[in-house]
Motif scaffolding. Structure first.
Motif, PDB file in Angstrom:
ATOM      1  N   ASP A  23      -7.210  -1.180   1.452  1.00  0.00           N
ATOM      2  CA  ASP A  23      -6.558   0.130   1.420  1.00  0.00           C
ATOM      3  C   ASP A  23      -7.103   1.006   0.288  1.00  0.00           C
ATOM      4  O   ASP A  23      -6.357   1.509  -0.539  1.00  0.00           O
ATOM      5  CB  ASP A  23      -5.049  -0.031   1.293  1.00  0.00           C
ATOM      6  N   ARG A  80       7.447 -13.117   4.153  1.00  0.00           N
ATOM      7  CA  ARG A  80       7.083 -11.764   4.557  1.00  0.00           C
ATOM      8  C   ARG A  80       6.159 -11.115   3.531  1.00  0.00           C
ATOM      9  O   ARG A  80       6.498 -10.999   2.356  1.00  0.00           O
ATOM     10  CB  ARG A  80       8.338 -10.911   4.732  1.00  0.00           C
ATOM     11  N   HIS A  81       5.006 -10.671   3.983  1.00  0.00           N
ATOM     12  CA  HIS A  81       4.056  -9.947   3.157  1.00  0.00           C
ATOM     13  C   HIS A  81       3.742  -8.617   3.819  1.00  0.00           C
ATOM     14  O   HIS A  81       3.982  -8.425   5.022  1.00  0.00           O
ATOM     15  CB  HIS A  81       2.755 -10.744   2.990  1.00  0.00           C
ATOM     16  N   SER A  82       3.183  -7.694   3.045  1.00  0.00           N
ATOM     17  CA  SER A  82       2.763  -6.419   3.606  1.00  0.00           C
ATOM     18  C   SER A  82       1.503  -6.614   4.455  1.00  0.00           C
ATOM     19  O   SER A  82       0.683  -7.494   4.173  1.00  0.00           O
ATOM     20  CB  SER A  82       2.460  -5.418   2.480  1.00  0.00           C
ATOM     21  N   ASP A  83       1.367  -5.794   5.472  1.00  0.00           N
ATOM     22  CA  ASP A  83       0.154  -5.856   6.282  1.00  0.00           C
ATOM     23  C   ASP A  83      -0.887  -4.849   5.808  1.00  0.00           C
ATOM     24  O   ASP A  83      -1.881  -4.609   6.486  1.00  0.00           O
ATOM     25  CB  ASP A  83       0.467  -5.642   7.762  1.00  0.00           C
ATOM     26  N   ARG A  84      -0.647  -4.238   4.595  1.00  0.00           N
ATOM     27  CA  ARG A  84      -1.618  -3.310   4.022  1.00  0.00           C
ATOM     28  C   ARG A  84      -2.060  -3.735   2.630  1.00  0.00           C
ATOM     29  O   ARG A  84      -3.247  -3.915   2.384  1.00  0.00           O
ATOM     30  CB  ARG A  84      -1.040  -1.897   3.980  1.00  0.00           C
ATOM     31  N   ASN A 121      -0.789  -6.353  -0.732  1.00  0.00           N
ATOM     32  CA  ASN A 121       0.111  -7.256  -1.453  1.00  0.00           C
ATOM     33  C   ASN A 121      -0.408  -7.394  -2.886  1.00  0.00           C
ATOM     34  O   ASN A 121      -1.458  -7.997  -3.114  1.00  0.00           O
ATOM     35  CB  ASN A 121       0.150  -8.633  -0.781  1.00  0.00           C
ATOM     36  N   ASP A 127      -5.864 -13.922   2.441  1.00  0.00           N
ATOM     37  CA  ASP A 127      -5.066 -12.731   2.741  1.00  0.00           C
ATOM     38  C   ASP A 127      -5.933 -11.500   2.508  1.00  0.00           C
ATOM     39  O   ASP A 127      -6.217 -11.135   1.375  1.00  0.00           O
ATOM     40  CB  ASP A 127      -3.831 -12.693   1.835  1.00  0.00           C
ATOM     41  N   CYS A 129      -5.211  -8.607   2.600  1.00  0.00           N
ATOM     42  CA  CYS A 129      -4.430  -7.508   2.022  1.00  0.00           C
ATOM     43  C   CYS A 129      -4.039  -7.783   0.571  1.00  0.00           C
ATOM     44  O   CYS A 129      -3.285  -7.013  -0.030  1.00  0.00           O
ATOM     45  CB  CYS A 129      -3.166  -7.264   2.852  1.00  0.00           C
TER      46      CYS A 129
END
Length: 652
Positions: free
Chosen positions: A335, A431-435, A437, A457, A459
């Motif tokens: 990102d 639960r982790h962010s998909d954009r 972390n 990961d 992200c």
């Protein structure tokens, strides 16, 4: 004299330049006695500054020398551009002794061997610049054969040997000080405008000294670009060890400028080397009164009085970092973090700042309520850390929010907010962010297993932090772990400070973080200090990235610190030029008080404003003269017009 090998193999030196990459240890050098204040070996790191008065004005020079001494300097340097000034050093020295001051004096010499030979009989140390002292520097491209190169060295020996013999006979020390912008045509032809060229320029002179059995030598490798400066000193130590030399080093970033920018730039260069135990004396070159330089030096040096007692850091057996060449560590792009993106800036605003959109103006985000739009400055952060409290208003698309994991988890899938985990929580929760972390960790928890999990990961962004007093080396050690076990993982460098005021934090953070960015290890910076405002921390963060040349967000001024050669008021002129041009992002302007410091010492400036005579200014484009003998009253306007001609001017 034996003609030295031309060292064409220096392009790939062994990557050694300090005792240890993890344990603080002063690089061992020989002791050089300078008027009873010895330098190197086990002596303290010495501090010095340089007078800005006319050397022929004995009283003014004595008074300013006293101010420098009483501020805490161990040595005072005075320019001697001609034989007259060199002779007057005796009157200055006697006047200081009569008033009870026995601080050693250093004569600063550039183009005049005869002045150096006079000064060496009077003062305790002389400084010569190889590129100016006996060498040719006309910025000509000449292809030297090996025979022609050797003949040039013999010519230099003939000019330089008399000074060496005088220094040897009188017990006078010498600094052989290479400057990045003063390399000779011969050096430029053989080695280029490089740290390698800087080192070889000095060592040519050192070899002459050694051949004449003279060893009271101090060496310096100054540049206005901290990246170049750091690489040159590292390479100098490396080459000295290879040739059996152990001479002390004088550290400095030349033409650092004034104010906050000058301090940050100096701390990045000097501090990076001090962290590795390199440096026996330092000078911070600010475009300010010389006595203002000394407290900055003291604050930089005093951090190392207790440094040997730092918490131990695991040793580095093999480093993947080339310390002599800047290479940005290649990572995944998460990102717009990492890969080819400029390093990001993270700040922690206080609650008051976040009450209304107007509160973000101090961080470079100015909200226009009438038009319902944001105006974004070049020094605007990329992320703000909100802990567990969301905002009541929307942010511009360029500014993202970071929340503690539990607070982020409670949000309703926001597109502009991302979680911050500690490493243990990241490995534990589902639960982790998909954009993005963000994962905070220090060296102690960076196991191979954890790093492999982060590398899987795409992200993940690692926030590297430390509480070690030897902060930069521990962060570097952690980065090496990342390079070995999660090579594509982006890293943001985080430093937290409790106690230092703004002036100290500026120097400490530039030292702790600067070396990491110079080595290409950082994809972002996050400074945290509860006692200071987010505006201050944001400004310092951008200053560090600017100084390391990793994110350019403002005009850069390469401004000399003034001396007795200066032909105009540097502080006043620098302020005047800054007022007219400080909106020109990425433009580098050199402001030099005399021809000694221009065009050479401007090094990589885009434009130069140089004193070329009383009441005369010469303007440069790079190293090329474009306008001569301009009256000072119209010179700034002429500089602006030159920038306009190159289509680099924008309206403020």
């Amino acid at each position: 004299m034996q003609t030295p090998t031309l060292n064409r193999d220096l392009q790939t030196p062994p990557a050694t330049y300090c005792n240890s990459l993890t344990a603080y240890s002063r690089h061992r050098t020989r002791e050089v006695n300078i008027g009873g204040v010895p330098l190197g070996a086990d002596n303290p790191i010495r501090i010095q500054s340089m007078t800005t008065t006319d050397t022929m004005d004995t009283l003014a020079t004595v008074e300013q020398s006293i101010r420098i001494i009483e501020a805490g300097a161990d040595y005072v340097r005075i320019t001697a551009p001609s034989q007259n000034e060199a002779r007057n050093l005796e009157a200055i020295a006697k006047a200081l002794r009569r008033r009870g001051y026995d601080t050693p004096l250093i004569a600063d010499i550039h183009y005049t061997p005869n002045a150096a030979e006079i000064a060496a009989r009077i003062v305790e140390k002389v400084r010569v610049n190889p590129g100016n002292y006996a060498d040719k520097k006309k910025f000509q491209i000449i292809e030297y054969t090996d025979a022609e190169y050797a003949a040039e060295l013999e010519r230099i020996r003939e000019k330089f040997a008399p000074l060496v013999k005088i220094c040897r006979d009188y017990g006078t020390a010498m600094r052989i000080g290479t400057n990045h912008g003063s390399l000779s045509d011969r050096i430029m032809n053989r080695f280029g405008d490089t740290p390698l060229g800087m080192v070889e320029s000095a060592l040519e002179f050192v070899r002459i000294c050694r051949d004449l059995d003279y060893h009271d030598i101090v060496l310096s490798m100054k540049a206005s670009n901290p990246q170049v400066m750091v690489q040159a000193y590292r390479l100098l130590v490396n080459r000295m060890e290879a040739e059996g030399m152990d001479y002390p080093t004088h550290l400095g970033v030349t033409e650092a400028g004034d104010g906050e920018d000058g301090r940050i730039k100096s701390a990045v260069g000097i501090g990076t080397l001090l962290e590795d135990g390199i440096g026996d004396t330092i000078r911070v070159s600010l475009t300010e009164a010389p006595e203002a330089e000394v407290p900055v030096c003291i604050r930089l040096v005093e951090r190392y009085t207790r440094r040997p007692a730092h918490d131990p850091i695991p040793a580095v057996v093999t480093s993947p970092i080339n310390p002599f060449v800047y290479t940005r560590r290649q990572t995944l792009e998460v990102d717009k973090i990492g890969k080819d993106n400029v390093p990001v800036v993270v700040v922690t605003p206080n609650a008051e700042t976040l009450k209304t959109p107007g509160g973000l103006a101090a961080l470079g985000y100015a909200y226009d309520a009438a038009l319902d739009k944001w105006n974004i400055a070049d020094m605007a952060p990329d992320f703000i850390y909100l802990r567990d409290r969301d905002l009541s208003f929307e942010l511009p698309g360029t500014l993202k929010k970071i929340f503690d994991y539990h607070a982020w988890q409670a949000l309703d899938a926001p597109s502009d907010a991302f979680p911050l985990f500690d490493l243990h929580a990241y490995l534990r929760v589902g639960r982790h962010s998909d954009r993005i972390n963000f994962v905070t960790a220090d060296l102690s928890v960076l196991t191979e297993e954890a790093l492999h999990a982060l590398s899987r990961d795409r992200c993940a962004v690692l926030i590297l932090r430390t509480d070690n007093a030897h902060a930069m080396p521990e962060l570097r050690r952690a980065a090496i772990e990342v390079m070995q076990h999660a090579p594509r993982l982006p890293v943001i460098v985080k430093r937290e400070y409790h106690g230092p005021g703004e002036d100290d934090l500026m120097l400490y953070s530039a030292t702790d973080c600067g070396g990491l960015f110079i080595d290409g290890l950082g994809d972002g910076i996050w400074l945290d200090a509860p006692s200071l405002s987010a505006e201050t921390l944001n400004r310092i963060s951008f200053g560090i990235l600017q100084a390391t040349r990793t994110r350019i967000s403002k005009t850069e001024y390469i401004s000399c610190p003034s001396c007795g050669r200066t032909l105009f008021d540097l502080q006043e002129t620098t302020a005047m030029i800054r007022k007219s041009t400080d909106h020109l992002k990425g433009v580098k302007i050199g402001i030099m008080g005399c021809i000694v410091n221009g065009p050479g010492e401007m090094a990589d400036a885009d434009y130069g404003y140089v004193g070329s005579g009383p009441g005369k200014i010469t303007l440069y484009r790079g190293k090329e003269i474009v306008k001569r003998n301009i009256p000072p009253r119209v010179a700034v306007d002429a500089l602006i017009e030159l920038i306009r001609e190159d289509d680099r001017w924008i309206e403020a």
